[in-house]
Design a protein around this motif. Structure first.
Motif, PDB file in Angstrom:
ATOM      1  N   ILE A 176      41.859  16.033  65.275  1.00  0.00           N
ATOM      2  CA  ILE A 176      40.743  16.791  64.698  1.00  0.00           C
ATOM      3  C   ILE A 176      41.237  17.847  63.709  1.00  0.00           C
ATOM      4  N   TYR A 177      42.278  18.573  64.083  1.00  0.00           N
ATOM      5  CA  TYR A 177      42.697  19.707  63.245  1.00  0.00           C
ATOM      6  C   TYR A 177      43.768  19.348  62.222  1.00  0.00           C
ATOM      7  N   PRO A 218      44.080  26.189  54.326  1.00  0.00           N
ATOM      8  CA  PRO A 218      44.842  27.330  53.825  1.00  0.00           C
ATOM      9  C   PRO A 218      46.183  27.416  54.557  1.00  0.00           C
ATOM     10  N   GLU A 219      47.188  27.940  53.865  1.00  0.00           N
ATOM     11  CA  GLU A 219      48.527  28.142  54.453  1.00  0.00           C
ATOM     12  C   GLU A 219      48.447  28.993  55.717  1.00  0.00           C
ATOM     13  N   GLY A 220      47.587  30.025  55.660  1.00  0.00           N
ATOM     14  CA  GLY A 220      47.470  30.988  56.756  1.00  0.00           C
ATOM     15  C   GLY A 220      47.013  30.356  58.063  1.00  0.00           C
ATOM     16  N   MET A 221      46.520  29.116  58.015  1.00  0.00           N
ATOM     17  CA  MET A 221      46.117  28.465  59.267  1.00  0.00           C
ATOM     18  C   MET A 221      47.335  28.077  60.102  1.00  0.00           C
ATOM     19  N   LYS A 222      48.514  28.096  59.454  1.00  0.00           N
ATOM     20  CA  LYS A 222      49.733  27.706  60.205  1.00  0.00           C
ATOM     21  C   LYS A 222      49.943  28.633  61.403  1.00  0.00           C
ATOM     22  N   TYR A 223      49.612  29.912  61.219  1.00  0.00           N
ATOM     23  CA  TYR A 223      49.763  30.842  62.340  1.00  0.00           C
ATOM     24  C   TYR A 223      48.880  30.394  63.517  1.00  0.00           C
ATOM     25  N   PHE A 224      47.628  30.041  63.201  1.00  0.00           N
ATOM     26  CA  PHE A 224      46.689  29.677  64.274  1.00  0.00           C
ATOM     27  C   PHE A 224      47.066  28.323  64.899  1.00  0.00           C
ATOM     28  N   ASP A 225      47.634  27.423  64.077  1.00  0.00           N
ATOM     29  CA  ASP A 225      48.148  26.167  64.643  1.00  0.00           C
ATOM     30  C   ASP A 225      49.269  26.470  65.637  1.00  0.00           C
ATOM     31  N   PHE A 226      50.118  27.419  65.253  1.00  0.00           N
ATOM     32  CA  PHE A 226      51.239  27.772  66.128  1.00  0.00           C
ATOM     33  C   PHE A 226      50.714  28.368  67.448  1.00  0.00           C
ATOM     34  N   LYS A 246      29.746  30.777  47.710  1.00  0.00           N
ATOM     35  CA  LYS A 246      29.401  29.408  47.302  1.00  0.00           C
ATOM     36  C   LYS A 246      30.574  28.449  47.537  1.00  0.00           C
ATOM     37  N   THR A 247      31.766  28.908  47.171  1.00  0.00           N
ATOM     38  CA  THR A 247      32.968  28.100  47.471  1.00  0.00           C
ATOM     39  C   THR A 247      33.317  28.344  48.935  1.00  0.00           C
ATOM     40  N   VAL A 248      33.321  27.272  49.719  1.00  0.00           N
ATOM     41  CA  VAL A 248      33.614  27.446  51.152  1.00  0.00           C
ATOM     42  C   VAL A 248      35.131  27.390  51.328  1.00  0.00           C
ATOM     43  N   PRO A 249      35.794  28.535  51.573  1.00  0.00           N
ATOM     44  CA  PRO A 249      37.251  28.545  51.502  1.00  0.00           C
ATOM     45  C   PRO A 249      37.956  27.974  52.729  1.00  0.00           C
ATOM     46  N   VAL A 250      37.207  27.791  53.817  1.00  0.00           N
ATOM     47  CA  VAL A 250      37.829  27.336  55.069  1.00  0.00           C
ATOM     48  C   VAL A 250      36.817  26.457  55.804  1.00  0.00           C
ATOM     49  N   SER A 251      37.309  25.450  56.491  1.00  0.00           N
ATOM     50  CA  SER A 251      36.372  24.557  57.187  1.00  0.00           C
ATOM     51  C   SER A 251      35.731  25.289  58.371  1.00  0.00           C
ATOM     52  N   GLY A 252      34.589  24.769  58.821  1.00  0.00           N
ATOM     53  CA  GLY A 252      33.933  25.334  60.003  1.00  0.00           C
ATOM     54  C   GLY A 252      34.799  25.109  61.232  1.00  0.00           C
ATOM     55  N   LEU A 253      35.524  23.992  61.249  1.00  0.00           N
ATOM     56  CA  LEU A 253      36.410  23.708  62.386  1.00  0.00           C
ATOM     57  C   LEU A 253      37.483  24.785  62.495  1.00  0.00           C
ATOM     58  N   VAL A 282      37.540  26.366  73.767  1.00  0.00           N
ATOM     59  CA  VAL A 282      38.623  25.383  73.537  1.00  0.00           C
ATOM     60  C   VAL A 282      38.635  24.379  74.682  1.00  0.00           C
ATOM     61  N   PRO A 283      38.767  23.095  74.485  1.00  0.00           N
ATOM     62  CA  PRO A 283      38.834  22.361  73.227  1.00  0.00           C
ATOM     63  C   PRO A 283      37.501  21.663  72.902  1.00  0.00           C
ATOM     64  N   ASN A 284      36.418  22.390  73.022  1.00  0.00           N
ATOM     65  CA  ASN A 284      35.124  21.788  72.703  1.00  0.00           C
ATOM     66  C   ASN A 284      34.890  21.876  71.190  1.00  0.00           C
ATOM     67  N   TRP A 285      35.377  20.884  70.468  1.00  0.00           N
ATOM     68  CA  TRP A 285      35.240  20.848  69.016  1.00  0.00           C
ATOM     69  C   TRP A 285      34.326  19.686  68.598  1.00  0.00           C
ATOM     70  N   LYS A 286      33.632  19.104  69.570  1.00  0.00           N
ATOM     71  CA  LYS A 286      32.927  17.842  69.322  1.00  0.00           C
ATOM     72  C   LYS A 286      31.884  17.918  68.201  1.00  0.00           C
ATOM     73  N   VAL A 287      30.901  18.794  68.350  1.00  0.00           N
ATOM     74  CA  VAL A 287      29.807  18.811  67.358  1.00  0.00           C
ATOM     75  C   VAL A 287      30.306  19.275  65.982  1.00  0.00           C
ATOM     76  N   PRO A 288      31.158  20.316  65.903  1.00  0.00           N
ATOM     77  CA  PRO A 288      31.696  20.667  64.574  1.00  0.00           C
ATOM     78  C   PRO A 288      32.485  19.513  63.951  1.00  0.00           C
ATOM     79  N   PHE A 289      33.239  18.786  64.769  1.00  0.00           N
ATOM     80  CA  PHE A 289      34.012  17.653  64.233  1.00  0.00           C
ATOM     81  C   PHE A 289      33.066  16.596  63.663  1.00  0.00           C
ATOM     82  N   VAL A 290      32.044  16.264  64.444  1.00  0.00           N
ATOM     83  CA  VAL A 290      31.087  15.250  63.968  1.00  0.00           C
ATOM     84  C   VAL A 290      30.399  15.753  62.698  1.00  0.00           C
ATOM     85  N   THR A 291      30.000  17.018  62.702  1.00  0.00           N
ATOM     86  CA  THR A 291      29.264  17.569  61.554  1.00  0.00           C
ATOM     87  C   THR A 291      30.113  17.514  60.285  1.00  0.00           C
ATOM     88  N   GLU A 292      31.396  17.854  60.431  1.00  0.00           N
ATOM     89  CA  GLU A 292      32.234  17.888  59.231  1.00  0.00           C
ATOM     90  C   GLU A 292      32.825  16.518  58.904  1.00  0.00           C
TER      91      GLU A 292
END
Ligand code: BJ8
Length: 424
Positions: free
Chosen positions: A33-34, A41-49, A227-234, A289-299
């Motif tokens: 999913i992720y 964005p590069e900065g998501m690497k911290y949150f992945d970690f 208007k520009t969505v800089p990051v996904s909802g997930l 966590v890890p309930n990402w089901k509806v956002p995953f389907v939506t995106e």
């Protein structure tokens, strides 16, 4: 995970085999999913970690802090004031769980028609798979919906460090008095369990730390209104979820750095989704966590989630606590005022939530609203009916989605959400 934490988990009394099974599902889901998302964005690497070490390094930090005499306070609800926990030199962690576990055994304790969030909390305890729960020095439950209230009676028999907070259900003066009284009792309990006196000074510090975390999350929300969505909802949901586990100061720094990057992305018109997508506000039950089901389907259809009206989202952090207080008593009043504004669906009537959703739909320029409820969650699924009507009156399309933690309805959800995104 970079290190072998088996010994640490064993020392917490966890079931290693069951926990390995859970981690395998979690890691696979995260990777599918992720990590498969593009234009992150590069900065998501911290949150992945942080996610990759959510049961590893972060737990080690908690265990080490416990050895230094700190206490870990776990809670299931955003009504439990984090500022007080920090003021008592404790560490606050969220315990809500977003995956089914030991379902058959859970149904020996709870009726089948209980919401997934509650079943999961009991399942994680029975299965001994949650290191946060196992290392908590005190587990705080709250009297909110009937399901939670009764499930806590069961949970309190399974653990010996359970503490219950009573909460009002009506927003009047009596309700506020009740909340204030419970906040004072909670403060006293924290002082007893940590051995630390909460002072106006320590409370000022605790409030500042929590307010800074909330302000960083506000910054993220404001950027998602562009208007520009800089990051996904997930990714935004993940950040909100991690805010319940991570060290609050480190989290705030990392999120502010990410927001700097998102500002640049907006300037340069770099979106998480380069193609034009329908903007969705999701509103309702919290997604742990890890309930990402509806956002995953939506995106995965032609839509992007731009805001969450949820406790793991805007409802949980909307208001700051006023830190302008001269003494403990004024602080307790300020904390009471702040928490009394939370528009959880357990309140009746709950006009604030209606107002807040409409305001959010406008601010986030949402093309439509998903009213999300877990099966058998009466407060949120019932509020979805008048909310849908109210939104439609204002020409804001809305759809009611009821689901659980299973994967069985993925196809059906995809069809409904895809049709909704096409229609709006
Ligand atoms: S303040 S939303 S965190 S209570 S989904 S258990 S309501 S049947 S979670 Fe919540 Fe506090 Fe309110 Fe927020 Fe019951 Fe519904 Fe289950 Fe729920």
């Amino acid at each position: 995970m970079s290190t072998d934490y088996k010994q640490m988990w064993e020392s917490l009394g966890m079931d290693i085999k069951a926990h390995d099974e859970l981690l395998e599902v979690l890691n696979q889901g995260y990777s599918d999913i992720y990590l498969s998302q593009k234009n992150r964005p590069e900065g998501m690497k911290y949150f992945d970690f942080v996610m990759s070490e959510v049961h590893g390094l972060r737990i080690k930090e908690l265990v080490d802090a416990k050895k230094q005499g700190k206490k870990v306070i776990g809670s299931y609800c955003v009504f439990v004031p984090e500022e007080l926990v920090i003021a008592a030199d404790g560490i606050s962690v969220g315990l809500c769980a977003g995956a089914d576990f030991a379902l058959e055994q859970v149904e020996n304790y709870l009726p089948r028609n209980t919401c997934s969030l509650i079943k999961s909390a009991i399942g994680f305890k029975i299965g001994k798979v949650c290191p946060y729960l196992e290392c908590a020095d005190m587990v705080v439950g709250e009297n909110t919906c009937d399901g939670k209230k009764k499930a806590y009676e069961t949970l309190s028999e399974m653990i010996d460090n359970f503490y219950l907070m009573d909460l009002p259900q009506i927003k009047n003066e009596e309700g506020k008095k009740l909340l204030k009284n419970e906040i004072e009792k909670f403060k006293n309990k924290l002082e007893e369990i940590t051995g630390n006196k909460i002072t106006a000074e320590s409370l000022k510090k605790g409030t500042e730390i929590v307010n800074n975390k909330r302000k960083a999350l506000h910054r993220l929300q404001n950027l998602r209104q562009e208007k520009t969505v800089p990051v996904s909802g997930l990714d935004a949901l993940l950040i909100n979820q991690i805010s319940f586990y991570d060290d609050p100061v480190r989290f705030t720094d990392s999120l502010n750095k990410l927001c700097d990057e998102l500002e640049e992305r907006i300037k340069n018109n770099i979106s998480a989704y380069p193609e034009k997508r329908k903007r969705i506000l999701i509103s309702g039950c919290p997604m742990a966590v890890p309930n990402w089901k509806v956002p995953f389907v939506t995106e995965s259809v032609n839509a992007v989630i731009v805001g969450e009206e949820s406790c793991i989202g805007e409802r949980g952090i909307r208001n700051l606590t006023n830190d302008n207080a001269k003494n403990i008593s004024e602080f307790i009043d300020n904390i009471t005022n702040r928490y009394f504004l939370i528009d959880c669906a357990v309140f009746t009537p709950n006009e604030e939530r209606k107002k807040n959703i409409i305001e959010m739909a406008e601010k986030y320029k949402a093309d439509g609203v998903i009213l999300y409820g877990l099966n058998f969650c009466q407060p949120y699924t019932m509020e979805a009916f008048p909310l849908e009507k109210e939104l439609e009156k204002r020409n804001i399309p809305a759809i009611k989605i009821e689901t659980d933690y299973s994967q069985e309805d993925m196809g059906q959800l995809q069809t409904r959400i895809e049709a909704f995104a096409e229609m709006i």
